[in-house]
Scaffold this active site. Structure first.
Site, PDB file in Angstrom:
ATOM      1  N   TYR A 132       0.846  -1.191   0.000  1.00 18.65           N
ATOM      2  CA  TYR A 132       0.000   0.000   0.000  1.00 18.65           C
ATOM      3  C   TYR A 132       0.879   1.238   0.000  1.00 18.65           C
ATOM      4  O   TYR A 132       1.971   1.251   0.567  1.00 18.65           O
ATOM      5  CB  TYR A 132      -0.885   0.047   1.256  1.00 18.65           C
ATOM      6  CG  TYR A 132      -2.044  -0.902   1.234  1.00 18.65           C
ATOM      7  CD1 TYR A 132      -3.187  -0.615   0.503  1.00 18.65           C
ATOM      8  CD2 TYR A 132      -2.007  -2.081   1.963  1.00 18.65           C
ATOM      9  CE1 TYR A 132      -4.264  -1.486   0.484  1.00 18.65           C
ATOM     10  CE2 TYR A 132      -3.075  -2.960   1.960  1.00 18.65           C
ATOM     11  CZ  TYR A 132      -4.202  -2.656   1.219  1.00 18.65           C
ATOM     12  OH  TYR A 132      -5.272  -3.506   1.208  1.00 18.65           O
ATOM     13  N   TYR A 171       0.184  -9.727   0.599  1.00 20.98           N
ATOM     14  CA  TYR A 171       1.141  -9.044   1.476  1.00 20.98           C
ATOM     15  C   TYR A 171       1.131  -9.670   2.867  1.00 20.98           C
ATOM     16  O   TYR A 171       0.124 -10.213   3.306  1.00 20.98           O
ATOM     17  CB  TYR A 171       0.863  -7.541   1.545  1.00 20.98           C
ATOM     18  CG  TYR A 171      -0.498  -7.120   2.049  1.00 20.98           C
ATOM     19  CD1 TYR A 171      -0.793  -7.088   3.414  1.00 20.98           C
ATOM     20  CD2 TYR A 171      -1.485  -6.720   1.154  1.00 20.98           C
ATOM     21  CE1 TYR A 171      -2.033  -6.678   3.865  1.00 20.98           C
ATOM     22  CE2 TYR A 171      -2.722  -6.299   1.603  1.00 20.98           C
ATOM     23  CZ  TYR A 171      -2.988  -6.277   2.961  1.00 20.98           C
ATOM     24  OH  TYR A 171      -4.218  -5.859   3.409  1.00 20.98           O
ATOM     25  N   ARG A 181      -1.945 -11.958   3.663  1.00 16.70           N
ATOM     26  CA  ARG A 181      -3.283 -11.696   3.161  1.00 16.70           C
ATOM     27  C   ARG A 181      -3.399 -12.123   1.709  1.00 16.70           C
ATOM     28  O   ARG A 181      -2.545 -11.789   0.894  1.00 16.70           O
ATOM     29  CB  ARG A 181      -3.623 -10.192   3.210  1.00 16.70           C
ATOM     30  CG  ARG A 181      -3.680  -9.522   4.540  1.00 16.70           C
ATOM     31  CD  ARG A 181      -4.922  -9.776   5.404  1.00 16.70           C
ATOM     32  NE  ARG A 181      -6.063 -10.420   4.821  1.00 16.70           N
ATOM     33  CZ  ARG A 181      -7.128  -9.794   4.298  1.00 16.70           C
ATOM     34  NH1 ARG A 181      -7.170  -8.492   4.273  1.00 16.70           N
ATOM     35  NH2 ARG A 181      -8.154 -10.480   3.840  1.00 16.70           N
ATOM     36  N   HIS A 184      -6.611  -8.944  -2.583  1.00 18.95           N
ATOM     37  CA  HIS A 184      -7.979  -8.476  -2.361  1.00 18.95           C
ATOM     38  C   HIS A 184      -8.095  -7.010  -2.725  1.00 18.95           C
ATOM     39  O   HIS A 184      -7.102  -6.279  -2.786  1.00 18.95           O
ATOM     40  CB  HIS A 184      -8.401  -8.679  -0.897  1.00 18.95           C
ATOM     41  CG  HIS A 184      -7.517  -7.958   0.072  1.00 18.95           C
ATOM     42  ND1 HIS A 184      -6.323  -8.487   0.524  1.00 18.95           N
ATOM     43  CD2 HIS A 184      -7.635  -6.743   0.660  1.00 18.95           C
ATOM     44  CE1 HIS A 184      -5.747  -7.622   1.343  1.00 18.95           C
ATOM     45  NE2 HIS A 184      -6.516  -6.551   1.436  1.00 18.95           N
ATOM     46  N   HIS A 186     -10.454  -3.731  -1.410  1.00 18.87           N
ATOM     47  CA  HIS A 186     -11.434  -3.236  -0.443  1.00 18.87           C
ATOM     48  C   HIS A 186     -12.506  -2.432  -1.175  1.00 18.87           C
ATOM     49  O   HIS A 186     -12.197  -1.640  -2.078  1.00 18.87           O
ATOM     50  CB  HIS A 186     -10.761  -2.336   0.597  1.00 18.87           C
ATOM     51  CG  HIS A 186      -9.739  -3.047   1.430  1.00 18.87           C
ATOM     52  ND1 HIS A 186     -10.021  -3.619   2.642  1.00 18.87           N
ATOM     53  CD2 HIS A 186      -8.418  -3.279   1.214  1.00 18.87           C
ATOM     54  CE1 HIS A 186      -8.927  -4.160   3.150  1.00 18.87           C
ATOM     55  NE2 HIS A 186      -7.931  -3.972   2.299  1.00 18.87           N
TER      56      HIS A 186
HETATM   57 FE   LIG Z   1      -5.953  -4.843   2.461  1.00 21.35          FE
END
Ligand SMILES: [Fe+2]
Length: 264
Positions: A132, A171, A181, A184, A186
């Site tokens: 991110y 990640y 994770r 995905h 969000h």
């Molecule tokens: Fe996320």
């Protein structure tokens, strides 16, 4: 959303609540009918394997607050600020981001299968390397200077939405040793007011990390697959992008599982 009070987080699957009704009608003037979220669909607020829920899940029975006009009529984001470019996450910088280009599209539907038009759909996601662009994300994966990872669109008259973006990477996170994770995206949906915001995550079909992800696993088993997008050959663009379809159902017999709006 087309109906009021769809984000009643005070009525969830949590142990301390006992709501057997699907709708609570009130007679007090200016108080909206309360929609009670069904059991066995949404993730439990306290999921032991998803460790941070221990810090935020309520330990005592929640007290539902009546929603009056103040809570259900505003404020609302102005639709005039959403531009066509906001829906293409690959064109927000001078250069193109790295990674597999994908189209993600679907419809927002109410419990009766009716489209939810002109509602704001926002997305945020990691880049192709799984990072991110955020101050607290500092694991050793590269930032892509051409990818911010955020987008927004308004649904059309038929409830449809469409994003062009980059396939996000997996990640690591600190939930437990060697926790990863699955890829995905969000999603956030706004209704007519802040109290109606819904948040969820979209996953990708066949991801080998899904069985190991406490967030995905916190969703009741019968509803989990509603969070997995479908590879959509018809949405795939020759020589350009792969396509995935993800419909979002707000309520009814088979709604999309929704979460509290502060998960990883
Ligand atoms: Fe996320």
């Amino acid at each position: 959303m087309t109906e009021q009070n769809v984000t009643d987080h005070d009525v969830t699957d949590h142990d301390v609540t006992d709501h057997s009704l699907t709708e609570h009608r009130v007679t007090e003037p200016n108080v909206q009918d309360r929609y009670v979220r069904p059991r066995g669909v949404h993730p439990r607020l306290a999921s032991p394997d998803y460790r941070s829920t221990a810090l935020r899940a309520p330990r005592r029975a929640l007290v539902p607050l009546a929603h009056r006009l103040t809570e259900t009529t505003g404020p609302l984001y102005g639709t005039d600020r959403v531009t066509e470019a906001d829906g293409d996450l690959t064109r927000q910088h001078d250069g193109e981001p790295l990674g597999q280009r994908i189209v993600v599209h679907g419809r927002v539907l109410d419990g009766d299968g009716r489209p939810v038009p002109h509602t704001l759909v926002e997305v945020w996601q990691a880049n192709a390397a799984g990072r991110y662009r955020h101050v607290v994300d500092n694991w050793p994966a590269p930032i892509d200077p051409n990818f911010s990872g955020g987008g927004r669109v308004l649904t059309g008259a038929d409830g449809s939405y469409r994003f062009t973006t980059i396939q996000p990477g997996a990640y690591p996170w600190g939930n437990h040793p060697n926790a990863w994770r699955p890829a995905h995206i969000h999603f956030s949906l706004f209704g007519r007011a802040f109290t109606q915001r819904l948040v969820t995550q979209m996953y990708f079909p066949g991801d080998p990390l899904l069985p190991y992800d406490p967030i995905y696993q916190s969703v009741p088993e019968r509803a989990r697959e509603r969070l997995v997008s479908r590879f959509d050959w018809d949405a795939t663009q020759p020589d350009w992008a792969l396509g995935f379809a993800f419909d979002i159902v707000l309520r009814g017999a088979a709604p999309t599982p929704m979460e509290e709006p502060h998960d990883d």
